[in-house]
Write an enzyme that holds these catalytic residues in place. Structure first.
Site, PDB file in Angstrom:
ATOM      1  CG  ASP A  51      -0.551   0.090   2.641  1.00  0.00           C
ATOM      2  OD1 ASP A  51       0.594  -0.368   2.729  1.00  0.00           O
ATOM      3  OD2 ASP A  51      -1.383  -0.006   3.337  1.00  0.00           O
ATOM      4  CB  SER A  82     -11.603   2.897  25.355  1.00  0.00           C
ATOM      5  OG  SER A  82     -10.527   2.405  26.136  1.00  0.00           O
ATOM      6  N   GLY A 145      -3.582  -6.063  18.714  1.00  0.00           N
ATOM      7  CA  GLY A 145      -2.213  -6.560  18.345  1.00  0.00           C
ATOM      8  C   GLY A 145      -2.252  -7.988  17.587  1.00  0.00           C
ATOM      9  CB  ALA A 146      -4.831 -10.147  16.489  1.00  0.00           C
ATOM     10  CB  SER A 149      -7.010  -3.253  10.851  1.00  0.00           C
ATOM     11  OG  SER A 149      -5.928  -3.175   9.957  1.00  0.00           O
ATOM     12  CG  ASP A 195      -4.483  -1.463   8.042  1.00  0.00           C
ATOM     13  OD1 ASP A 195      -4.567  -2.403   7.070  1.00  0.00           O
ATOM     14  OD2 ASP A 195      -3.710  -1.295   8.889  1.00  0.00           O
TER      15      ASP A 195
HETATM   16  C1  GLA Z   1      -0.190  -2.628   8.506  1.00  0.00           C
HETATM   17  C2  GLA Z   1      -0.610  -1.104   7.956  1.00  0.00           C
HETATM   18  C3  GLA Z   1      -1.002  -1.262   6.587  1.00  0.00           C
HETATM   19  C4  GLA Z   1      -0.275  -2.129   5.740  1.00  0.00           C
HETATM   20  C5  GLA Z   1      -0.003  -3.377   6.224  1.00  0.00           C
HETATM   21  C6  GLA Z   1       0.829  -4.492   5.504  1.00  0.00           C
HETATM   22  O1  GLA Z   1      -1.360  -3.203   8.659  1.00  0.00           O
HETATM   23  O2  GLA Z   1      -1.480  -0.346   8.876  1.00  0.00           O
HETATM   24  O3  GLA Z   1      -0.941   0.059   5.844  1.00  0.00           O
HETATM   25  O4  GLA Z   1       0.945  -1.589   5.395  1.00  0.00           O
HETATM   26  O5  GLA Z   1       0.689  -3.303   7.609  1.00  0.00           O
HETATM   27  O6  GLA Z   1       0.318  -4.784   4.186  1.00  0.00           O
END
Ligand code: GLA
Length: 405
Positions: A51, A82, A145-146, A149, A195
């Protein structure tokens, strides 16, 4: 569909996470929120670290969401709370400019979790939006942390809420850019936009084929269930963070490779250019470049194969992607390799780590009736290697950000 079209309305039923966020909001303020918004985490089918090289990705939103219950205040302050932190954080809206951007190489001046929603408010104001103070209560069932996103999910929920309450009128792509700005400049993680785009644009049963140079997005039906298949997520529980270390270094290697090739970004290097690249650069930089260039091609191939032959035919591309990340980009860890190898040995059609790497999760494409046998095989392989037990579960492509209540 192009990314600039308005979101189709997505009917929703309030979830347990909606209720958690609303309860937290009530505890914080003594009243009901004005609305509840949510945004999902994502898994990436293929296209890793492409990306920020202006290349191609094929992520999908997952059915785990972050929820923001939000209410307008009668002053010009913003307060965020939160379920995963003891204390709320409150600042004057005008003071957001003193907090952000976070100077490169330093930690945010607020607790990191609060930098996501506050960073979104800051980025929206930087983009010209304005509005009254707000209280934001956040709950989430996206594993943290998995590599799924959880951060983009917070950004997407907060951005959707403030976009509505401040009548900013931004479309989903603009909101994804706001989320990325918060991530890059408020949190200080030098990530790309995959993400946030996945979290904003996700649709049930579809992956998002995104050109990260133009931000043109097309929905590609994945057809996993129709093919009698399932997507298994294998969370290694090895926590990763992209604000430090390896992620930043990989980005720097890619920029160096593009400079040596004399192009603006590695998007402009093709598989046919690789022999020349090998002559021009050191071995490590070359292997970083080779991953990006071949991964871009694999995304294009995966989209074509999905459209022509369906999900059953993409397994080898997933396997090749993992090998490239393990051997050329060197972002895998033993736990991810173990998960991928064990799933393949137990009959998966394809498997690869997903997300930024250095920990997090892998995905496997498996027969629907093999969920238990593959999950057991992965758990057994982890136990045999002395690793902490993984969390293994199935996901289906799900809806993107929306207002829930
Ligand atoms: C993380 C980043 C994304 C992308 C991925 C790897 O999730 O937030 O922008 O670079 O790593 O594909």
């Amino acid at each position: 569909m192009t990314a600039s079209e308005p979101a189709p309305p997505t009917p929703t039923t309030p979830t347990a996470t909606d209720a958690d966020a609303a309860t937290l909001f009530a505890e914080l303020t003594g009243r009901e929120p004005d609305g509840v918004w949510s945004a999902p985490g994502r898994a990436n089918l293929i296209g890793e670290h492409t990306d920020y090289n202006e290349g191609f990705v094929l992520p999908f939103a997952i059915p785990f969401r972050t929820v923001a219950a939000v209410g307008v205040r009668d002053d010009a302050r913003i307060r965020v709370a939160s379920t995963f932190a003891e204390d709320a954080v409150e600042v004057a809206l005008d003071d957001l400019d003193d907090l952000f951007p976070t100077p490169a190489g330093t930690s945010p001046r607020v607790p990191e979790w609060a930098a996501y929603p506050l960073g979104v408010a800051w980025a929206l104001r930087q983009a010209g939006a304005s509005g009254p103070g707000v209280d934001i209560a956040i709950a989430s069932d996206v594993p943290v942390g998995a590599g799924l996103s959880s951060s983009a999910a917070i950004e997407g929920a907060a951005a959707s809420a403030l976009n509505d309450l401040w009548s900013a009128g931004l479309d989903r792509v603009a909101l994804a850019r706001i989320g990325r700005r918060a991530e890059n400049e408020a949190v200080g993680a030098p990530t790309g936009i995959m993400d946030q785009m996945a979290s904003m644009l996700g649709e049930p049963d579809a992956a998002i084929f995104l050109d990260c140079r133009t931000l043109d997005a097309a929905l590609v039906p994945v057809g996993v269930a129709e093919a009698g298949l399932a997507i298994l997520v294998m969370d290694t529980r090895v926590k990763h963070a992209h604000s430090t270390g390896g992620y930043r270094e990989r980005r720097a290697s890619c920029e160096k490779g593009a400079e040596i090739m004399g192009v603006p970004s590695l998007r402009d290097v093709s598989v046919d250019d690789l022999p020349r690249a090998a002559e021009l650069m050191d071995d490590v930089t070359f292997r970083r470049v080779r991953h990006i260039v071949t991964e871009n091609q694999r995304v294009l191939d995966t989209v074509r194969v999905l459209r022509e032959d369906g999900a059953r035919a993409i397994g080898d591309l997933l396997v090749a992607s993992h090998a490239s990340m393990r051997d050329d980009f060197e972002i895998s860890v033993p736990e991810l390799d173990t998960a991928v190898d064990a799933a393949l040995a137990a009959g998966a059609l394809g498997a690869r780590m997903t997300g930024g790497g250095f920990g997090g999760a892998a995905i496997a494409l498996i027969e629907q009736d093999a969920v238990k046998s593959v999950s057991d095989a992965v758990a057994a392989a982890f136990a045999a290697s002395g690793f902490e037990a993984p969390a293994v579960f199935t996901v289906t492509p799900a809806a993107g950000a929306h207002r829930d209540v």
